[in-house]
Write an enzyme that holds these catalytic residues in place. Structure first.
Site, PDB file in Angstrom:
ATOM      1  N   GLU A  95      11.474  -3.032  11.895  1.00 54.89           N
ATOM      2  CA  GLU A  95      11.358  -2.241  10.921  1.00 54.89           C
ATOM      3  C   GLU A  95      10.183  -1.384  11.530  1.00 54.89           C
ATOM      4  OE1 GLU A  95       9.146  -3.342   7.331  1.00 54.89           O
ATOM      5  OE2 GLU A  95      10.333  -2.001   6.335  1.00 54.89           O
ATOM      6  N   SER A 152       5.780  -7.090   3.280  1.00 56.50           N
ATOM      7  CA  SER A 152       6.703  -7.537   4.429  1.00 56.50           C
ATOM      8  C   SER A 152       7.456  -8.844   4.409  1.00 56.50           C
ATOM      9  CB  SER A 152       5.575  -7.900   5.618  1.00 56.50           C
ATOM     10  OG  SER A 152       4.717  -8.797   5.301  1.00 56.50           O
ATOM     11  N   LYS A 167      -2.559  -8.057  -7.995  1.00 53.69           N
ATOM     12  CA  LYS A 167      -3.459  -7.957  -6.627  1.00 53.69           C
ATOM     13  C   LYS A 167      -2.737  -6.779  -5.770  1.00 53.69           C
ATOM     14  CE  LYS A 167      -3.430  -9.379  -2.640  1.00 53.69           C
ATOM     15  NZ  LYS A 167      -3.773  -7.862  -2.135  1.00 53.69           N
ATOM     16  N   PRO A 168      -3.543  -5.690  -5.736  1.00 54.97           N
ATOM     17  CA  PRO A 168      -2.948  -4.625  -5.180  1.00 54.97           C
ATOM     18  C   PRO A 168      -3.372  -4.812  -3.605  1.00 54.97           C
ATOM     19  CG  PRO A 168      -5.052  -3.909  -6.282  1.00 54.97           C
ATOM     20  CD  PRO A 168      -4.618  -5.362  -6.627  1.00 54.97           C
ATOM     21  N   ALA A 169      -2.852  -4.029  -2.600  1.00 54.33           N
ATOM     22  CA  ALA A 169      -3.078  -4.125  -1.384  1.00 54.33           C
ATOM     23  C   ALA A 169      -4.441  -3.697  -1.169  1.00 54.33           C
ATOM     24  CB  ALA A 169      -2.158  -3.194  -0.519  1.00 54.33           C
ATOM     25  N   CYS A 220      10.248   1.332   2.547  1.00 54.84           N
ATOM     26  CA  CYS A 220      11.032   0.211   2.651  1.00 54.84           C
ATOM     27  C   CYS A 220      12.488   0.676   2.768  1.00 54.84           C
ATOM     28  CB  CYS A 220      10.948  -0.964   1.658  1.00 54.84           C
ATOM     29  SG  CYS A 220      11.348  -0.371   0.013  1.00 54.84           S
ATOM     30  N   GLU A 240      10.654  -8.186  -2.960  1.00 54.32           N
ATOM     31  CA  GLU A 240      11.355  -7.033  -2.357  1.00 54.32           C
ATOM     32  C   GLU A 240      10.653  -6.901  -0.960  1.00 54.32           C
ATOM     33  OE1 GLU A 240      13.335  -5.810  -5.579  1.00 54.32           O
ATOM     34  OE2 GLU A 240      13.252  -4.957  -3.677  1.00 54.32           O
ATOM     35  N   LEU A 241      11.180  -6.892   0.003  1.00 58.71           N
ATOM     36  CA  LEU A 241      10.746  -7.207   1.150  1.00 58.71           C
ATOM     37  C   LEU A 241      11.262  -5.939   2.314  1.00 58.71           C
ATOM     38  CD1 LEU A 241      11.580 -11.035   1.700  1.00 58.71           C
ATOM     39  CD2 LEU A 241       9.548  -9.845   0.856  1.00 58.71           C
ATOM     40  N   TRP A 275       0.636  -1.185   0.014  1.00 55.27           N
ATOM     41  CA  TRP A 275      -0.030   0.030  -0.004  1.00 55.27           C
ATOM     42  C   TRP A 275       0.993   1.321  -0.061  1.00 55.27           C
ATOM     43  CZ3 TRP A 275       1.698   2.639   4.059  1.00 55.27           C
ATOM     44  CH2 TRP A 275       2.303   2.031   5.181  1.00 55.27           C
TER      45      TRP A 275
HETATM   46  N1  LIG Z   1      11.510  -4.144  -0.638  1.00 50.61           N
HETATM   47  C1  LIG Z   1      10.663  -3.140  -1.242  1.00 50.61           C
HETATM   48  O1  LIG Z   1      10.785  -2.578  -2.465  1.00 50.61           O
HETATM   49  C2  LIG Z   1       9.241  -2.754  -0.505  1.00 50.61           C
HETATM   50  C3  LIG Z   1       8.716  -1.652  -0.993  1.00 50.61           C
HETATM   51  C4  LIG Z   1       7.435  -1.519  -0.113  1.00 50.61           C
HETATM   52  C5  LIG Z   1       7.029  -1.962   0.754  1.00 50.61           C
HETATM   53  N2  LIG Z   1       7.866  -2.845   1.294  1.00 50.61           N
HETATM   54  C6  LIG Z   1       7.398  -3.576   2.847  1.00 50.61           C
HETATM   55  O2  LIG Z   1       5.993  -3.742   2.629  1.00 50.61           O
HETATM   56  C7  LIG Z   1       5.906  -3.567   4.073  1.00 50.61           C
HETATM   57  C8  LIG Z   1       4.668  -2.849   4.005  1.00 50.61           C
HETATM   58  O3  LIG Z   1       3.603  -3.150   3.063  1.00 50.61           O
HETATM   59  P1  LIG Z   1       2.453  -4.070   3.546  1.00 50.61           P
HETATM   60  O4  LIG Z   1       1.837  -3.726   4.989  1.00 50.61           O
HETATM   61  O5  LIG Z   1       1.274  -3.833   2.375  1.00 50.61           O
HETATM   62  O6  LIG Z   1       2.936  -5.497   3.401  1.00 50.61           O
HETATM   63  P2  LIG Z   1       2.138  -6.649   3.503  1.00 50.61           P
HETATM   64  O7  LIG Z   1       3.216  -7.687   3.266  1.00 50.61           O
HETATM   65  O8  LIG Z   1       1.279  -7.079   4.533  1.00 50.61           O
HETATM   66  O9  LIG Z   1       1.114  -6.997   2.198  1.00 50.61           O
HETATM   67  C9  LIG Z   1       1.761  -6.800   1.012  1.00 50.61           C
HETATM   68  C10 LIG Z   1       0.672  -7.440  -0.089  1.00 50.61           C
HETATM   69  O10 LIG Z   1       0.544  -8.763   0.125  1.00 50.61           O
HETATM   70  C11 LIG Z   1      -0.590  -9.255   0.230  1.00 50.61           C
HETATM   71  N3  LIG Z   1      -0.709 -10.113   1.259  1.00 50.61           N
HETATM   72  C12 LIG Z   1      -0.925 -10.128   2.552  1.00 50.61           C
HETATM   73  N4  LIG Z   1      -0.788 -11.345   3.239  1.00 50.61           N
HETATM   74  C13 LIG Z   1      -1.016 -12.291   2.210  1.00 50.61           C
HETATM   75  C14 LIG Z   1      -0.973 -13.794   1.984  1.00 50.61           C
HETATM   76  N5  LIG Z   1      -1.092 -14.649   3.014  1.00 50.61           N
HETATM   77  N6  LIG Z   1      -0.976 -14.143   0.565  1.00 50.61           N
HETATM   78  C15 LIG Z   1      -1.079 -13.309  -0.564  1.00 50.61           C
HETATM   79  N7  LIG Z   1      -0.855 -11.865  -0.522  1.00 50.61           N
HETATM   80  C16 LIG Z   1      -0.935 -11.688   0.795  1.00 50.61           C
HETATM   81  C17 LIG Z   1      -1.187  -7.885   0.873  1.00 50.61           C
HETATM   82  O11 LIG Z   1      -2.788  -8.008   0.614  1.00 50.61           O
HETATM   83  C18 LIG Z   1      -0.622  -6.836   0.004  1.00 50.61           C
HETATM   84  O12 LIG Z   1      -1.227  -6.851  -1.292  1.00 50.61           O
HETATM   85  C19 LIG Z   1       7.006  -3.325   4.845  1.00 50.61           C
HETATM   86  O13 LIG Z   1       7.855  -4.438   5.566  1.00 50.61           O
HETATM   87  C20 LIG Z   1       7.883  -2.702   3.824  1.00 50.61           C
HETATM   88  O14 LIG Z   1       9.199  -2.589   4.228  1.00 50.61           O
HETATM   89  C21 LIG Z   1       9.139  -3.395   0.636  1.00 50.61           C
HETATM   90  O1  LIG Z   2       8.962   1.597  -0.160  1.00 52.85           O
HETATM   91  C1  LIG Z   2       9.521   1.149  -1.104  1.00 52.85           C
HETATM   92  C2  LIG Z   2       9.926   1.765  -2.108  1.00 52.85           C
HETATM   93  O2  LIG Z   2      10.746   0.889  -3.150  1.00 52.85           O
HETATM   94  C3  LIG Z   2      10.553   3.012  -1.798  1.00 52.85           C
HETATM   95  S1  LIG Z   2      11.231   3.941  -3.252  1.00 52.85           S
HETATM   96  O3  LIG Z   2      10.046   4.935  -3.944  1.00 52.85           O
HETATM   97  O4  LIG Z   2      11.509   3.051  -4.448  1.00 52.85           O
HETATM   98  O5  LIG Z   2      12.258   4.429  -2.961  1.00 52.85           O
END
Ligand SMILES: NC(=O)c1ccc[n+]([C@@H]2O[C@H](COP(=O)([O-])OP(=O)(O)OC[C@H]3O[C@@H](n4cnc5c(N)ncnc54)[C@H](O)[C@@H]3O)[C@@H](O)[C@H]2O)c1
Ligand SMILES: O=C[C@H](O)CS(=O)(=O)O
Length: 482
Positions: free
Chosen positions: A386, A232, A178-180, A287, A253-254, A154
């Site tokens: 985090e 995550s 599938k978006p958040a 992230c 990408e976590l 999201w």
């Molecule tokens: N490394 C990167 O580029 C990057 C970028 C953005 C966010 N993040 C990380 O994402 C996290 C925050 O985003 P978030 O709260 O949306 O993460 P999240 O893992 O809760 O959700 C991410 C996506 O996964 C889906 N999801 C959740 N549980 C699932 C399941 N069991 N099966 C399939 N899909 C599922 C969610 O609906 C959402 O679309 C933070 O840890 C952040 O660091 C990493």
């Molecule tokens: O939160 C994760 C994004 O990848 C950050 S950025 O916009 O790519 O810097």
């Protein structure tokens, strides 16, 4: 300001705007006000399967197009997004909360991946290899992996989609997305722009709804050959395990836990501004946000004083208000987690230099004052988990050896930053930091032309750059006996 309600309430499958099979919907909430701004289909397993049906049927035609043809569609999509930039940005602000300036920046960043991969599509080169037998010829081809499932977070509801699907489409893959659940509207606006760009039906599909059901359906479907996930680390590990059953390629990408290292030879103002930019972008919900700030002991006092002075100036407010720099946290649980990091730190002896309180001027939203902590210990929660919020714990260090060891002492390895005016320090720190992205005097390293991704538990694979397209290609060689 009275915010208008956004009505999309359909998802995009096989070139049509459809309801969920169960006809259910779920509300989309404005995190700044807590008010419902729209509703989208609450899709499940059957909807997920229908999207794969569409993508699978479209794959032969899409992968059979020339690189030039695929490049054309990516450019058209890029143009359609930028032609509707303000409308998409406003919807992004309404459902995610970030300031309008950041939302506009995200849309531009998101569109840049389409432009980058419109070009990369034309550079998927093969090779010939000198055969050991005189009557044989060896040819190497790089071909699209097939139907790709993208699951996105999201915090960057536009860029995290195009950073995945641009290389996938360029490679010749078809996609199901599938978006958040917190930010589906932006994804549907991107689908609208893709429809305007004229993509053949079934090439791009957006399914909104139950994450577990949709995820499970795509994991168990042998027609899905690639999972690309941003989110995550916890969910990433779940998907990695699930992908094993049908040996799908996977990119992850976590989470991150970025250290910022400020050496005594740094430009102090640059280091303070850079720390603020990294720490407080998207209210600390990126992230690659700074999560720990290490300052060499000789400049600790002036750095903290300047950092607090500048942090107090940051304007907290609604994303659509032009002066806003810090928006709300995405929801109550996000706020409670960040608050727990502050409370745990204070209970263990940390001092709140500025901030630390919920801003109660905004009914319904979870706004937190940008916060600076000192007297921080490595054992505190904020130093290990985090935070994903606007809190900067600042600590001292004596020398490079010590700070590199502490900076690397984490399961994460996404981004790290260092501020120094010494070239030798810049190189030695860059080489020894165990992170996929290192910003030297640069708090905003993310661009479409660079390979974004993490070491250790911050992920697998890269997005962006020429590396990003490899995630969606299979390598095949042909041995030809003459
Ligand atoms: N490394 C990167 O580029 C990057 C970028 C953005 C966010 N993040 C990380 O994402 C996290 C925050 O985003 P978030 O709260 O949306 O993460 P999240 O893992 O809760 O959700 C991410 C996506 O996964 C889906 N999801 C959740 N549980 C699932 C399941 N069991 N099966 C399939 N899909 C599922 C969610 O609906 C959402 O679309 C933070 O840890 C952040 O660091 C990493
Ligand atoms: O939160 C994760 C994004 O990848 C950050 S950025 O916009 O790519 O810097």
């Amino acid at each position: 300001m009275a915010y208008h309600t956004v009505l999309l309430n359909r998802m995009y499958v096989n070139g049509k705007w459809v309801r969920a099979k169960g006809n259910q919907t779920f509300p989309v909430t404005n995190p700044a006000t807590g008010k419902t701004i729209g509703s989208v289909p609450d899709g499940g397993k059957e909807d997920a399967r229908l999207a794969v049906d569409a993508a699978h049927a479209a794959f032969p035609v899409w992968s059979g197009k020339t690189a030039e043809e695929r490049s054309y569609y990516l450019r058209k999509w890029h143009d359609a997004i930028l032609d509707n930039k303000n409308e998409i940005a406003e919807i992004l602000v309404l459902e995610q909360g970030k300031p309008m300036k950041e939302a506009l920046g995200e849309i531009t960043y998101a569109a840049s991946f389409l432009l980058w991969y419109a070009e990369e599509a034309k550079r998927i080169y093969g090779e010939t290899i000198p055969a050991s037998a005189p009557d044989k010829r060896i040819l190497v081809f790089r071909q699209p992996v097939g139907v790709t499932a993208a699951i996105t977070p999201w915090n960057f509801p536009a860029a995290m989609i195009t950073r995945k699907v641009a290389p996938a489409l360029a490679a010749g893959c078809t996609v199901v997305i599938k978006p958040a659940e917190q930010t589906p509207l932006t994804a549907l606006k991107l689908a609208e722009a893709a429809e305007m760009a004229g993509f053949p039906r079934g090439v791009i599909n957006v399914v909104t709804g139950n994450p577990e059901e949709i995820g499970a359906a795509w994991l168990e479907d042998p027609r899905v050959r690639k999972i690309t996930f941003t989110g995550s680390t916890e969910v990433g590990k779940l998907l990695m395990k699930g992908a094993a059953d049908t040996v799908k390629k996977i990119s992850l990408e976590l989470g991150g836990h970025a250290p910022v290292i400020v050496f005594e030879d740094a430009d102090l103002d640059l280091a303070v501004q850079g720390t603020i930019l990294s720490k407080f972008r998207n209210a600390g919900q990126t992230c690659i946000c700074a999560n720990r700030v290490y300052v060499q002991e000789s400049i600790f006092e002036p750095f903290v004083e300047k950092l607090a002075e500048e942090t107090k100036k940051l304007v907290v407010g609604y994303g659509l208000e032009p002066e806003t720099q810090i928006g709300p946290l995405i929801d109550e649980s996000a706020y409670l987690k960040v608050k727990s990091h502050i409370e745990n730190a204070v209970a263990m002896g940390a001092k709140i230099v500025c901030g630390g309180n919920r801003v109660n001027d905004f009914e319904g939203g979870y706004f937190l004052e940008p916060t600076v902590l000192t007297d921080v210990k490595d054992e505190m929660k904020i130093m290990k988990e985090e935070t994903f919020g606007p809190v900067a714990p600042v600590l001292t260090f004596r020398d490079m050896e010590e700070v590199i060891e502490r900076a690397n002492d984490t399961p994460y390895g996404l981004a790290a930053y260092a501020f120094t005016s010494n070239l030798r320090t810049a190189f030695l720190v860059s080489e020894r930091l165990e992170y996929g992205i290192v910003g030297i005097n640069d708090p905003l390293p993310s661009v479409a032309q660079a390979p974004f991704g993490g070491f250790k538990e911050s992920g697998l694979g890269r997005e962006g750059g020429h590396h990003g397209i490899d995630e969606f290609l299979e390598i095949k060689y042909v041995s030809m006996k003459l």
